[in-house]
Write a protein that holds these residues in place. Structure first.
Motif, PDB file in Angstrom:
ATOM      1  N   PRO A 148       0.843  -1.204   0.000  1.00  0.00           N
ATOM      2  CA  PRO A 148       0.000   0.000   0.000  1.00  0.00           C
ATOM      3  C   PRO A 148       0.875   1.249   0.000  1.00  0.00           C
ATOM      4  N   TYR A 149       0.530   2.221  -0.823  1.00  0.00           N
ATOM      5  CA  TYR A 149       1.357   3.422  -0.915  1.00  0.00           C
ATOM      6  C   TYR A 149       0.469   4.658  -0.811  1.00  0.00           C
ATOM      7  N   VAL A 205       3.479  -1.621 -11.204  1.00  0.00           N
ATOM      8  CA  VAL A 205       2.072  -1.436 -11.575  1.00  0.00           C
ATOM      9  C   VAL A 205       1.337  -0.732 -10.444  1.00  0.00           C
ATOM     10  N   ILE A 206       0.487   0.239 -10.809  1.00  0.00           N
ATOM     11  CA  ILE A 206      -0.305   0.963  -9.800  1.00  0.00           C
ATOM     12  C   ILE A 206      -1.734   1.154 -10.336  1.00  0.00           C
ATOM     13  N   PRO A 207      -2.729   0.583  -9.670  1.00  0.00           N
ATOM     14  CA  PRO A 207      -4.108   0.724 -10.152  1.00  0.00           C
ATOM     15  C   PRO A 207      -4.786   1.981  -9.602  1.00  0.00           C
ATOM     16  N   ARG A 208      -5.826   2.437 -10.284  1.00  0.00           N
ATOM     17  CA  ARG A 208      -6.514   3.657  -9.851  1.00  0.00           C
ATOM     18  C   ARG A 208      -7.858   3.401  -9.198  1.00  0.00           C
ATOM     19  N   SER A 209      -8.416   2.215  -9.373  1.00  0.00           N
ATOM     20  CA  SER A 209      -9.797   1.988  -8.916  1.00  0.00           C
ATOM     21  C   SER A 209      -9.998   0.503  -8.632  1.00  0.00           C
ATOM     22  N   PRO A 210     -11.117   0.128  -8.010  1.00  0.00           N
ATOM     23  CA  PRO A 210     -11.343  -1.288  -7.668  1.00  0.00           C
ATOM     24  C   PRO A 210     -11.285  -2.218  -8.880  1.00  0.00           C
ATOM     25  N   LYS A 211     -11.957  -1.846  -9.961  1.00  0.00           N
ATOM     26  CA  LYS A 211     -11.995  -2.730 -11.127  1.00  0.00           C
ATOM     27  C   LYS A 211     -10.599  -2.885 -11.733  1.00  0.00           C
ATOM     28  N   GLU A 212      -9.889  -1.772 -11.787  1.00  0.00           N
ATOM     29  CA  GLU A 212      -8.515  -1.804 -12.302  1.00  0.00           C
ATOM     30  C   GLU A 212      -7.626  -2.632 -11.376  1.00  0.00           C
ATOM     31  N   ALA A 213      -7.824  -2.454 -10.079  1.00  0.00           N
ATOM     32  CA  ALA A 213      -6.979  -3.144  -9.101  1.00  0.00           C
ATOM     33  C   ALA A 213      -7.102  -4.650  -9.259  1.00  0.00           C
ATOM     34  N   PHE A 240       3.686  -4.161  -7.049  1.00  0.00           N
ATOM     35  CA  PHE A 240       2.314  -3.693  -7.240  1.00  0.00           C
ATOM     36  C   PHE A 240       1.951  -2.769  -6.077  1.00  0.00           C
ATOM     37  N   PHE A 241       1.878  -1.476  -6.363  1.00  0.00           N
ATOM     38  CA  PHE A 241       1.555  -0.508  -5.305  1.00  0.00           C
ATOM     39  C   PHE A 241       0.058  -0.232  -5.296  1.00  0.00           C
ATOM     40  N   GLU A 242      -0.537  -0.364  -4.108  1.00  0.00           N
ATOM     41  CA  GLU A 242      -1.985  -0.164  -3.986  1.00  0.00           C
ATOM     42  C   GLU A 242      -2.268   1.170  -3.305  1.00  0.00           C
ATOM     43  N   PRO A 243      -3.152   1.990  -3.891  1.00  0.00           N
ATOM     44  CA  PRO A 243      -3.456   3.297  -3.288  1.00  0.00           C
ATOM     45  C   PRO A 243      -4.278   3.120  -2.021  1.00  0.00           C
ATOM     46  N   LYS A 244      -3.602   3.152  -0.873  1.00  0.00           N
ATOM     47  CA  LYS A 244      -4.296   2.787   0.359  1.00  0.00           C
ATOM     48  C   LYS A 244      -5.360   3.789   0.752  1.00  0.00           C
ATOM     49  N   GLY A 245      -5.221   5.024   0.278  1.00  0.00           N
ATOM     50  CA  GLY A 245      -6.250   6.026   0.550  1.00  0.00           C
ATOM     51  C   GLY A 245      -7.570   5.656  -0.104  1.00  0.00           C
ATOM     52  N   LEU A 246      -7.525   4.822  -1.096  1.00  0.00           N
ATOM     53  CA  LEU A 246      -8.744   4.442  -1.812  1.00  0.00           C
ATOM     54  C   LEU A 246      -9.303   3.091  -1.378  1.00  0.00           C
ATOM     55  N   TYR A 247      -8.585   2.381  -0.467  1.00  0.00           N
ATOM     56  CA  TYR A 247      -9.020   1.037  -0.102  1.00  0.00           C
ATOM     57  C   TYR A 247     -10.518   0.965   0.199  1.00  0.00           C
ATOM     58  N   ALA A 277      -3.950   6.822  -7.057  1.00  0.00           N
ATOM     59  CA  ALA A 277      -4.901   7.711  -6.395  1.00  0.00           C
ATOM     60  C   ALA A 277      -4.860   9.136  -6.949  1.00  0.00           C
ATOM     61  N   GLN A 278      -3.714   9.539  -7.484  1.00  0.00           N
ATOM     62  CA  GLN A 278      -3.580  10.906  -7.963  1.00  0.00           C
ATOM     63  C   GLN A 278      -4.553  11.204  -9.098  1.00  0.00           C
ATOM     64  N   LEU A 279      -4.998  10.175  -9.800  1.00  0.00           N
ATOM     65  CA  LEU A 279      -5.912  10.397 -10.921  1.00  0.00           C
ATOM     66  C   LEU A 279      -7.245  11.001 -10.462  1.00  0.00           C
ATOM     67  N   THR A 280      -7.646  10.700  -9.235  1.00  0.00           N
ATOM     68  CA  THR A 280      -8.912  11.269  -8.753  1.00  0.00           C
ATOM     69  C   THR A 280      -8.777  12.777  -8.637  1.00  0.00           C
TER      70      THR A 280
END
Lengths: 369, 488
Positions: free
Chosen positions: A163-164, A191-199, A215-222, A257-260
Motif C-alpha cells: 500500500p502506498y 504497476v499501480i491501479p486507480r480503482s477497484p476494477k482496475e486493481a 504492485f503498489f496499492e493506493p491505500k487512501g482508496l481502499y 490515487a492521484q488520478l482522482t
C-alpha cells in the motif's frame, strides 16, 4: 480533518464517474478482448465494491486458480491490517496464506526462493514506506534472477504488493510513494491501479505475469473508492496506458490515487473552457510511451502529476521521453505538479500534496503559455 | 495506581483499535506510549469512518500480544509492591505461561552470559594424520564414493591452479580459488542427493563438479563464450546449472540464504524427498539476510541446511572483527535450529554431518545449521593479495598441516584404494583436459549482442527493442570501436 473526509468522499463519487468515462472513452484498441469480456461479465455478475475488497477477490481467485500460489507477509494470516487478505487463510489453509516474521528482506528473499521453484509467491509489504529493507532483495536479486542465470532460473512468479500514498494523516512513514526507485531497475515491472476494477484486473495480471512485479496499492482508496467490479476472473493488460478522459488542449498523465485529483482538475478546467485529456499510465515499468506520445501529438501540451517528490520522480522520465519525441509539437514546457522535495509531513500534508488547485493553476499556465 | 493506569491505557488501546478504521494508527500503537495512545484516541474521535469488516479478528490478535505484555508489566511492578498487600491475593505464580512455553521466575538478578566457559565442540572423524579417531561415529563410505570424493578434490585443486594461472596470463578477467576448502566442497556434495537444490555463495564450485558439471562447462563460463549458460553476463566463477539444481552464483553475499528457505518451503509443500542447502562464509553470517533466513526457516519449518564455511577471513577482515559470539554455530540455538560444528578440513566428518543434517531436515522438516571450521588458504580472489594482511606462516600452517586433501588421501590410501601412480595419472590427465578446455573455450565466439537484451524480461519490451535497434545502427557506424568477437 473533517474537511479531508468530505474531500475523500467526493473523490469516491468521482471514481464512480471514472468507471463511466472508462466505458465511454476506452478506445477499441485498448479495450480488446479482455476488457470486452470484463464488460460482458459486468452485465451478468458484477457488484459495487471498494478497492480492498477487489484486491481480496483477486487474491482469492489467484489462490483458487493455482494450487501453487502462496500469500504471506506481516499480519496477513488474520486478514492484514488493511483487510486485503480477509478470509483467505480460513479457506486456503495456513500453509498457503500465512504470517511471516517482521522482516521485509526476509519476506522478499523467501518469496524469491519460493518463486524460483515455480510457485506464485504473492508477498505483502505492510506499507510501501517499509519496503526499503527489502530493496536489495528486489533490486539485486529478484530483478536480475533471470538475466544473471541466462534464463536457467527465474522468479517470475513473484508479486510484491504494498500500500502506498497519502491518507490524510500518515505522515513520514505511512504515506510515501516510492515507485520511482523501482522504475530504475531493469527486470522489474511496476504497476499501480486507480480503482477497484482496475486493481482486480491488474493484480491478477501481475500475479500471472512471468516477471517479478511490484504492485503498489493506493491505500487512501481502499475503502473510499467504490466501483462496479466483475465478480469473475479477468485480467487487464500490463504496459498499456489508458485514455480515461478525452480532450484536445492538454494531456495529463498520472497513476493510482492521484488520478482522482487530476480528474477533478480536468472537470474544473472544462468549466473554464479548457479541454483536458487524462491518461492513466497503470504500468510505470515498462511504460506505454506510445499512448502518451499520441496524446501529446494531439494536444501539444503535457502535465504530469504524482505524489512522490518532484526531483527524480517518474514524471521526470516521462517528461524527458516526451520532449525527445514531441519537441517540435510541444507548445509549452512540460509541467510537473508533484509532491515537494521534503519528507512527507503530517500537519503540512495539505501543503505538500499536488492538489487539485495546484494542478488547475498549472493547466492554465501551460495552456496560456 | 500504576496497575490501574496501565489497564486503563490498555483499554484505551483496545478502544482505539476498535474505532480505528484506517489502521495506520493501529500499527503505530504497537510501540506507542500511553501519551501517544491518548493522542491518537483524540484524533480518532474526530473522524468517523465505516467500521472494520472484521473487528473481532484484529482485536483478538492484538489481545494476545497485549495480554502477554500486561502480565509481563504487572510482574515487574510486583517487585516494588509491599508483600502484605500481595498476601491477600491468590498464591504467587511460580512460572509465567508465555507464548512458546512456561517461563520460571527467579528472585536472582542473573544475566545470561554472552559466552560459555568452553567453546562449542567440533565434530571430527579423521585427525591431521588421516587416522580415524577412536569411537568415531562416522558413516561408512563405500570405496566407490570415497575414491570419487578424492578424485574430485584433486580435480578441484588442479582446476584452481590452472585457471588461476590463466587469469595471471590475462586470458580470463578474474578467478577465485577454493584452496583449503576442497573437503567442504566435495564431501558436502557427496552427502547430498542430486535432487537437493543448492543455493551457493561463490566458493563452492566443487558441488557442481561432483554433480557432473564438466571442465569444459567451467571453462566456457570463465571465458564468457556463447556456450556459457549465463550468456557472458556475469564475471568469471558465477556458474549455474538448472540441470544440476545449482542456482546461479551471484556476487552479492548471503542474499541466497532466504532464497534457500523459500525454496525449501516449496519442497515441503510438494512433499518432496529433498532439501535445499545454502553455503556462505563467516562474513555472510553478519548480514541481515543470514538472520532473516534462519529465523524464517525456523518459523516455516523449512527443510534447509545452512552451511557456513567459517574460514576465518572475509577478504581482509579477520573473524575477530566479524563477530564476538562463539562462531556461527551458537546462533542456531538462538533461532531454534539444530546445529553442529564440524572440522571443515575433515572430509569424513563433513560427509557424516551433512548426511545426517539432510536426513534430519527432510524427516523432521526442520532447518539445520552446520558451521565448518576451516581456512581460506588462498587469496580472496585474483584481485587480492592476502599476505598484506595476514602472516605467511599462518597460511603455511593451514596449507600444510591442516591440508584437507592430504588428510583424506592418507585415509583413502591406507584403505588400499589409492596410490602414487593413480595420483600422478589423475593429475596429469586433469591438467591435459583443462588445457584443452581452456583452448577450446577461448576459441569459441562470445554470445551475440542480442543476449545483452534478452532475459531482462521473459520477452523483450518496446524500450529494449528500440535500444537494441539503435545500438546496432551505432555499432555499424563505428565497428572499430567494439569487440570483433561479439556478433552484432
Amino acid at each position: 480533518m473533517a474537511t479531508n473526509l468530505r474531500k475523500f468522499n467526493r473523490f469516491g463519487s468521482i471514481l464512480t464517474n471514472h468507471s463511466n468515462s472508462l466505458r465511454r472513452f476506452s478506445s477499441p484498441a485498448a479495450s480488446s478482448g479482455v476488457l470486452a469480456s470484463a464488460d460482458g461479465q459486468l452485465l451478468q455478475s458484477s457488484k459495487s465494491i471498494n478497492l480492498y475488497t477487489a484486491i481480496n477477490q483477486a487474491l482469492h481467485i489467484a489462490l483458487d486458480s493455482d494450487p501453487r500460489s502462496y500469500i504471506f507477509g506481516e499480519d496477513v494470516g488474520f486478514g492484514g491490517v488493511f483487510r486485503c487478505t480477509t478470509g483467505l487463510a480460513d479457506q486456503f489453509g495456513k500453509h498457503r496464506v500465512f504470517n511471516t516474521p517482521l522482516c521485509e528482506q526476509g519476506i522478499v528473499g523467501f518469496a524469491i526462493g519460493l518463486a524460483a521453484m515455480g510457485n506464485r509467491a504473492i508477498a505483502e509489504i505492510q506499507f510501501a514506506d517499509y519496503i526499503f529493507p527489502a530493496f536489495d532483495q528486489i533490486v539485486n536479486e529478484a530483478a536480475k534472477f533471470r538475466y544473471r542465470s541466462g534464463n536457467e532460473f527465474n522468479c517470475g512468479g513473484l508479486t510484491i504488493r504494498a500500500p502506498y500514498g497519502a491518507v490524510g494523516h500518515g505522515a513520514l512513514y505511512h504515506s510515501q510513494s516510492p515507485e520511482a526507485f523501482f522504475c530504475h531497475v531493469p527486470g522489474l515491472k511496476v504497476v499501480i491501479p486507480r480503482s477497484p476494477k482496475e486493481a482486480k484486473g491488474l493484480l491478477l495480471a501481475s500475479i500471472r505475469d512471468p516477471n517479478p512485479v511490484v504492485f503498489f496499492e493506493p491505500k487512501g482508496l481502499y475503502r473510499l473508492a467504490v466501483e462496479e467490479v466483475p465478480e469473475g476472473d479477468y485480467t487487464l493488460p500490463l504496459s498499456e496506458a489508458e485514455v480515461i478522459r478525452e480532450g484536445s488542449d492538454i494531456t495529463l498523465v498520472g497513476w493510482g490515487a492521484q488520478l482522482t485529483t487530476m480528474e477533478q482538475a480536468c472537470v474544473d478546467a472544462e468549466k473554464e473552457g479548457i479541454s483536458c485529456e487524462l491518461i492513466d499510465l497503470k504500468t510505470l515499468l515498462p511504460w506505454d510511451k506510445e499512448t502518451v506520445e499520441a496524446s501529446v501529438r494531439k494536444t501539444g501540451r503535457l502535465l504530469i502529476s504524482h505524489e512522490a517528490p518532484v526531483t527524480g520522480g517518474f514524471g521526470a522520465e516521462i517528461s524527458a521521453s516526451i520532449v525527445e519525441r514531441c519537441f517540435l509539437r510541444l507548445e509549452a514546457p512540460v509541467a510537473r505538479v508533484c509532491g515537494l522535495d521534503t519528507p512527507f509531513p503530517h500537519v503540512f500534508e495539505p501543503f505538500y500534496m499536488p492538489t487539485k488547485n495546484k494542478i488547475l493553476d498549472a493547466i492554465k499556465e501551460t495552456v496560456n503559455f | 495506581m500504576a496497575t490501574f493506569f496501565l489497564s486503563k491505557s490498555h483499554k484505551l488501546i483496545m478502544h482505539n483499535l476498535k474505532s480505528t478504521k484506517l489502521l495506520t494508527f493501529g500499527v503505530t500503537n504497537h510501540t506507542s506510549s500511553v501519551a501517544n495512545s491518548l493522542l491518537s484516541s483524540h484524533f480518532l474521535h474526530t473522524r468517523s469512518r465505516p467500521p472494520l469488516p472484521n473487528d473481532a479478528g484484529f482485536s483478538r490478535c492484538f489481545a494476545t500480544v497485549s495480554s502477554g505484555r500486561r502480565s509481563h508489566t504487572a510482574v515487574s511492578f510486583s517487585d516494588d509492591v509491599d508483600q502484605d498487600q500481595l498476601s491477600t491475593e491468590a498464591p504467587l505464580q511460580q512460572e509465567l505461561n508465555f507464548p512458546g512455553g512456561k517461563v520460571k521466575f527467579t528472585p536472582n538478578k542473573l544475566f545470561t552470559s554472552g559466552s560459555s566457559a568452553e567453546r562449542t565442540q567440533c565434530y571430527r572423524v579423521l585427525n591431521e594424520n588421516g587416522q580415524l579417531l577412536i569411537d568415531s561415529d562416522s558413516l561408512k563410505i563405500s570405496k566407490e564414493v570415497a575414491v570419487k570424493m578424492y578424485r574430485d578434490m584433486v580435480t578441484l585443486q588442479v582446476m584452481d591452479t590452472i585457471f588461476y594461472e590463466a587469469q595471471r596470463q590475462g586470458r580470463i578477467s578474474f578467478y577465485l580459488t577454493t584452496i583449503g576448502e576442497e573437503a567442504i566442497n566435495i564431501a558436502s556434495a557427496a552427502a547430498l542427493s542430486h535432487n537437493d537444490f543448492v543455493f551457493p555463495q561463490y566458493r563452492e564450485p566443487g558441488v557442481l563438479l561432483w554433480r557432473g558439471f564438466t571442465l569444459q562447462e567451467f571453462a566456457n563460463q570463465l571465458f564468457g563464450n556463447k556456450y556459457d549458460q549465463g550468456k557472458g553476463r556475469q564475471m568469471p566463477i558465477h556458474y549455474g546449472s538448472k540441470k544440476l539444481n545449482y542456482i546461479t552464483v551471484s556476487s552479492t553475499v548471503a542474499t541466497q540464504i532466504p532464497h534457500a528457505v523459500g525454496a525449501a518451503y516449496s519442497l515441503k509443500m510438494e512433499k518432496q524427498d529433498a532439501c535445499t542447502i545454502t553455503y556462505f562464509g563467516d562474513g555472510g553470517s553478519s548480514t541481515g539476510d543470514f538472520h532473516a533466513g534462519l529465523n524464517f526457516s525456523a518459523v516455516m519449518e523449512a527443510p534447509v541446511i545452512f552451511f557456513c564455511r567459517n574460514n576465518g577471513w572475509a577478504i581482509s577482515t579477520p573473524i575477530t572483527d566479524q563477530l564476538r559470539s562463539d562462531g556461527i554455530v551458537v546462533r542456531g540455538k538462538a533461532y531454534g535450529i539444530p546445529s553442529i560444528r564440524v572440522d571443515g578440513n575433515d572430509a569424513l566428518a563433513i560427509y557424516s554431518a551433512v548426511y545426517e543434517a539432510r536426513k534430519l531436515a527432510i524427516e523432521k522438516q526442520t532447518p539445520v545449521l552446520i558451521e565448518a571450521l576451516t581456512y581460506r588458504a588462498g587469496h580472496h580472489s585474483t584481485s587480492d593479495d592476502s599476505t598484506k594482511y595476514r602472516p605467511a606462516d599462518e597460511i603455511e600452517w593451514w596449507r600444510d598441516g591442516q591440508n584437507p586433501v592430504k588428510r583424506f588421501r592418507t585415509w583413502v590410501e591406507n584403505n588400499g584404494w589409492w596410490n602414487d601412480q593413480v595420483e600422478s595419472e589423475h593429475r596429469s590427465n586433469i591438467r591435459k583436459q583443462l588445457s584443452q578446455a581452456i583452448q577450446a573455450a577461448e576459441r569459441v565466439e562470445k554470445p551475440p549482442v542480442a543476449d545483452m537484451f534478452n532475459d531482462v524480461y521473459d520477452v523483450l519490451p518496446k524500450n529494449l527493442n528500440e535500444q537494441e535497434v539503435s545500438l546496432r545502427e551505432h555499432v555499424k557506424k563505428h565497428p572499430q570501436e567494439y569487440p570483433s568477437n561479439v556478433a552484432v
